[in-house]
Design a protein around this motif. Structure first.
Motif, PDB file in Angstrom:
ATOM      1  N   ASP A 165      -3.924   5.393  -4.149  1.00  0.00           N
ATOM      2  CA  ASP A 165      -3.149   6.225  -5.080  1.00  0.00           C
ATOM      3  C   ASP A 165      -1.992   5.447  -5.684  1.00  0.00           C
ATOM      4  O   ASP A 165      -1.428   5.846  -6.695  1.00  0.00           O
ATOM      5  CB  ASP A 165      -2.592   7.468  -4.361  1.00  0.00           C
ATOM      6  N   CYS A 166      -1.630   4.345  -5.061  1.00  0.00           N
ATOM      7  CA  CYS A 166      -0.543   3.510  -5.565  1.00  0.00           C
ATOM      8  C   CYS A 166      -0.985   2.761  -6.833  1.00  0.00           C
ATOM      9  O   CYS A 166      -2.173   2.490  -7.033  1.00  0.00           O
ATOM     10  CB  CYS A 166      -0.127   2.513  -4.488  1.00  0.00           C
ATOM     11  N   PRO A 175       0.344  -3.601   0.034  1.00  0.00           N
ATOM     12  CA  PRO A 175      -0.941  -2.894   0.071  1.00  0.00           C
ATOM     13  C   PRO A 175      -0.875  -1.583   0.849  1.00  0.00           C
ATOM     14  O   PRO A 175      -1.719  -0.706   0.663  1.00  0.00           O
ATOM     15  CB  PRO A 175      -1.875  -3.895   0.768  1.00  0.00           C
ATOM     16  N   ASN A 176       0.143  -1.423   1.698  1.00  0.00           N
ATOM     17  CA  ASN A 176       0.287  -0.200   2.484  1.00  0.00           C
ATOM     18  C   ASN A 176       1.417   0.683   1.947  1.00  0.00           C
ATOM     19  O   ASN A 176       2.003   1.490   2.677  1.00  0.00           O
ATOM     20  CB  ASN A 176       0.562  -0.538   3.955  1.00  0.00           C
ATOM     21  N   GLU A 178       1.517   3.312   0.104  1.00  0.00           N
ATOM     22  CA  GLU A 178       1.356   4.760   0.252  1.00  0.00           C
ATOM     23  C   GLU A 178       1.539   5.205   1.695  1.00  0.00           C
ATOM     24  O   GLU A 178       2.016   6.313   1.966  1.00  0.00           O
ATOM     25  CB  GLU A 178      -0.015   5.201  -0.270  1.00  0.00           C
ATOM     26  N   GLY A 179       1.166   4.358   2.634  1.00  0.00           N
ATOM     27  CA  GLY A 179       1.419   4.659   4.038  1.00  0.00           C
ATOM     28  C   GLY A 179       2.905   4.751   4.333  1.00  0.00           C
ATOM     29  O   GLY A 179       3.352   5.612   5.090  1.00  0.00           O
ATOM     30  N   VAL A 180       3.693   3.882   3.695  1.00  0.00           N
ATOM     31  CA  VAL A 180       5.144   3.920   3.856  1.00  0.00           C
ATOM     32  C   VAL A 180       5.700   5.222   3.285  1.00  0.00           C
ATOM     33  O   VAL A 180       6.572   5.859   3.875  1.00  0.00           O
ATOM     34  CB  VAL A 180       5.790   2.704   3.158  1.00  0.00           C
ATOM     35  N   PHE A 181       5.191   5.637   2.145  1.00  0.00           N
ATOM     36  CA  PHE A 181       5.636   6.882   1.502  1.00  0.00           C
ATOM     37  C   PHE A 181       5.446   8.067   2.438  1.00  0.00           C
ATOM     38  O   PHE A 181       6.279   8.970   2.523  1.00  0.00           O
ATOM     39  CB  PHE A 181       4.841   7.092   0.209  1.00  0.00           C
ATOM     40  N   LEU A 182       4.335   8.074   3.156  1.00  0.00           N
ATOM     41  CA  LEU A 182       3.977   9.218   3.984  1.00  0.00           C
ATOM     42  C   LEU A 182       4.619   9.202   5.370  1.00  0.00           C
ATOM     43  O   LEU A 182       4.490  10.169   6.120  1.00  0.00           O
ATOM     44  CB  LEU A 182       2.451   9.254   4.168  1.00  0.00           C
ATOM     45  N   ALA A 199      -5.947   6.724   4.041  1.00  0.00           N
ATOM     46  CA  ALA A 199      -4.669   6.426   4.673  1.00  0.00           C
ATOM     47  C   ALA A 199      -4.572   7.000   6.079  1.00  0.00           C
ATOM     48  O   ALA A 199      -3.933   6.413   6.952  1.00  0.00           O
ATOM     49  CB  ALA A 199      -3.515   6.976   3.825  1.00  0.00           C
ATOM     50  N   GLY A 200      -5.191   8.167   6.314  1.00  0.00           N
ATOM     51  CA  GLY A 200      -5.082   8.794   7.627  1.00  0.00           C
ATOM     52  C   GLY A 200      -3.640   9.139   7.949  1.00  0.00           C
ATOM     53  O   GLY A 200      -2.947   9.764   7.158  1.00  0.00           O
TER      54      GLY A 200
END
Length: 263
Positions: A165-166, A175-176, A178-182, A199-200
């Protein structure tokens, strides 16, 4: 797009959670169909929404627990698609319903109908007052603020949030990203095979403590966690967020009528 297979997998997780004493089971957004609006069979699949809502109602009653079956895309009035989250009580009744308001760019806006200016609903459940948001809604503090102002003690957020989604620019930096955002949000997110962009990271968080449980990696899974609601009461007594929102002279006056704002 494998509705029966995906329902069967969800059912197995819910039954396992019920056996461990869970009172609430939450599934991800788009868990039955994925989000493939250009697939010629997608609308046909979405027309079956009532069948699966009723399946989850029967399952909730049989297992004696509440279920939020992620979201189910519903086809209405010939061609209108709604992305809907339900709260189903342990007796199988529908205690609440929310239609996704904040749609994710043209990917969703070209296909889904938003709940637009409809109020964010909060409803009574066996677990207390609950509000629901869906995926991209979680980027808007106003949405949480509206639910809190109405007394919500639990906010449930089914999501289908992927690493891709990024933007390309963001992915080039991390590369991660969106994982940081969540990482600080309470949500149930979609999982899937490694390398496919899932992403899980589903997790349950509370004030003072942070995450009570977090599913690491992108794989599918299920976890049961005990939630001590007294933590939320203690946090409210400390931070007084609801008390501030209720004040007529509160400076975020978009919540009040023009008359109240002038006062």
């Amino acid at each position: 797009m494998q509705l029966e297979k995906n329902y069967a997998k969800a059912e197995s997780f819910i039954r396992a959670a019920a056996k461990q004493g869970a009172q609430l089971a939450v599934l991800p957004e788009y868990h039955l169909t994925n989000w493939v609006p250009h697939d010629p069979k997608f609308r046909e699949a979405c027309a079956q929404w009532k069948t699966y809502v009723e399946k989850y109602q029967a399952l909730a009653k049989e297992c004696n627990l509440s279920i939020v079956p992620g979201t189910i895309v519903e086809l209405h009035e010939g061609d209108k698609l709604l992305n809907v989250a339900y709260f189903i009580g342990p007796d199988g009744s529908i205690l609440g319903k929310y239609v996704k308001k904040n749609l994710w760019g043209s990917i969703e806006r070209l296909h889904l109908t938003s709940s637009a200016s409809d109020p964010h609903p909060v409803f009574d459940t066996p677990l207390g007052k609950v509000g629901m948001l869906i995926c991209w809604d979680l980027a808007f503090p106003e949405a949480f603020r509206e639910l809190i102002a109405q007394g919500a003690k639990i906010v449930i957020v089914p999501t289908f949030w992927t690493l891709s989604d990024c933007s390309p620019q963001g992915l080039a930096r991390n590369p991660n990203a969106e994982g940081v955002f969540l990482d600080t949000i309470v949500f149930a997110n979609a999982g899937g095979p490694p390398g496919k962009g899932y992403a899980g990271l589903s997790q349950v968080c509370v004030p003072y403590i942070g995450p009570l449980v977090r599913l690491g990696g992108s794989g599918e899974g299920m976890s049961v966690v005990d939630l001590d609601m007294q933590i939320l009461e203690d946090a409210e007594n400390n931070y007084q967020v609801r008390a501030d929102l209720a004040r007529h002279d509160w400076h975020y006056d978009y919540r009040h009528s023009k008359t109240d704002a002038k006062l």
